[in-house]
Design an enzyme around this catalytic site. Sequence first.
Site, mmCIF file in Angstrom:
data_model
loop_
_atom_site.group_PDB
_atom_site.id
_atom_site.type_symbol
_atom_site.label_atom_id
_atom_site.label_comp_id
_atom_site.label_asym_id
_atom_site.label_seq_id
_atom_site.Cartn_x
_atom_site.Cartn_y
_atom_site.Cartn_z
ATOM 1 N N MET A 194 0.800 -1.219 0.000
ATOM 2 C CA MET A 194 0.000 0.000 0.000
ATOM 3 C C MET A 194 0.836 1.274 0.000
ATOM 4 O O MET A 194 0.308 2.373 0.128
ATOM 5 C CB MET A 194 -0.954 0.018 1.195
ATOM 6 C CG MET A 194 -1.903 -1.152 1.246
ATOM 7 S SD MET A 194 -2.847 -1.314 -0.280
ATOM 8 C CE MET A 194 -3.472 -2.959 -0.073
ATOM 9 N N HIS A 253 2.862 4.213 -1.682
ATOM 10 C CA HIS A 253 2.841 4.885 -2.979
ATOM 11 C C HIS A 253 4.242 4.914 -3.578
ATOM 12 O O HIS A 253 5.214 5.152 -2.852
ATOM 13 C CB HIS A 253 2.353 6.325 -2.822
ATOM 14 C CG HIS A 253 0.931 6.433 -2.414
ATOM 15 N ND1 HIS A 253 0.537 6.350 -1.098
ATOM 16 C CD2 HIS A 253 -0.197 6.589 -3.141
ATOM 17 C CE1 HIS A 253 -0.783 6.467 -1.037
ATOM 18 N NE2 HIS A 253 -1.252 6.605 -2.261
ATOM 19 N N GLU A 307 9.998 4.411 3.388
ATOM 20 C CA GLU A 307 11.268 4.396 2.658
ATOM 21 C C GLU A 307 12.451 4.410 3.625
ATOM 22 O O GLU A 307 13.442 3.694 3.409
ATOM 23 C CB GLU A 307 11.325 5.577 1.690
ATOM 24 C CG GLU A 307 10.413 5.428 0.485
ATOM 25 C CD GLU A 307 8.919 5.646 0.754
ATOM 26 O OE1 GLU A 307 8.110 5.394 -0.153
ATOM 27 O OE2 GLU A 307 8.546 6.062 1.874
ATOM 28 N N ASP A 344 24.038 -10.654 5.243
ATOM 29 C CA ASP A 344 24.419 -11.468 4.090
ATOM 30 C C ASP A 344 25.928 -11.486 3.895
ATOM 31 O O ASP A 344 26.518 -12.532 3.636
ATOM 32 C CB ASP A 344 23.734 -10.946 2.824
ATOM 33 C CG ASP A 344 24.154 -11.731 1.605
ATOM 34 O OD1 ASP A 344 23.986 -12.973 1.604
ATOM 35 O OD2 ASP A 344 24.662 -11.117 0.644
#
Length: 169
Positions: A80, A82, A118, A132
């Site tokens: 959801m 944008h 973000e 990782d």
Amino acid sequence: MSDNGYQGLNHFDASGAARMVDISDKDETVRVAVAQGEVLMQPATLDLVARGGMAKGDVLGVARVAGIMAAKETGRFIPMAHPITLTGVNVDFRIVQPDRVLIQSRVRTTGKTGVEMEALTAVTVAGLTIYDMCKAVDRGMVLGQVRLVHKSGGKSGTYERDGEQIWGI
């Protein structure tokens, strides 16, 4: 209660179905978000990261790029969220002896919706990248404490998480 029957949750319509919020009528403002998190690891692992001795290369440099890239793609994998144009993304790190890397992101845009997701995505992906790149020597690392520490802009104004310090960027 909001008009959709879900108090405070605007990602649902009147029938309870998920929806993307319509931001057409919102004003464009400068919006900034800062998020933080950390990766806990063995002291020997932290030493390798700090001195650039990890076999896969510059752990924090790669994690910085991964965090920036992730912030730019947030709208593609948070259903959801944008897709928005970002005007700035920074990811920074602090090594804290004996066993942790602190991560902080600052994301900025001029637009109709905030950049909290973000900033949180940048921190999370930077942490995953550290994991990782270091997992060959330390599979017991723990990613945690990912949180929003600041947001400004928009109708809801400014949010500051109590007791948090923004550093670096």
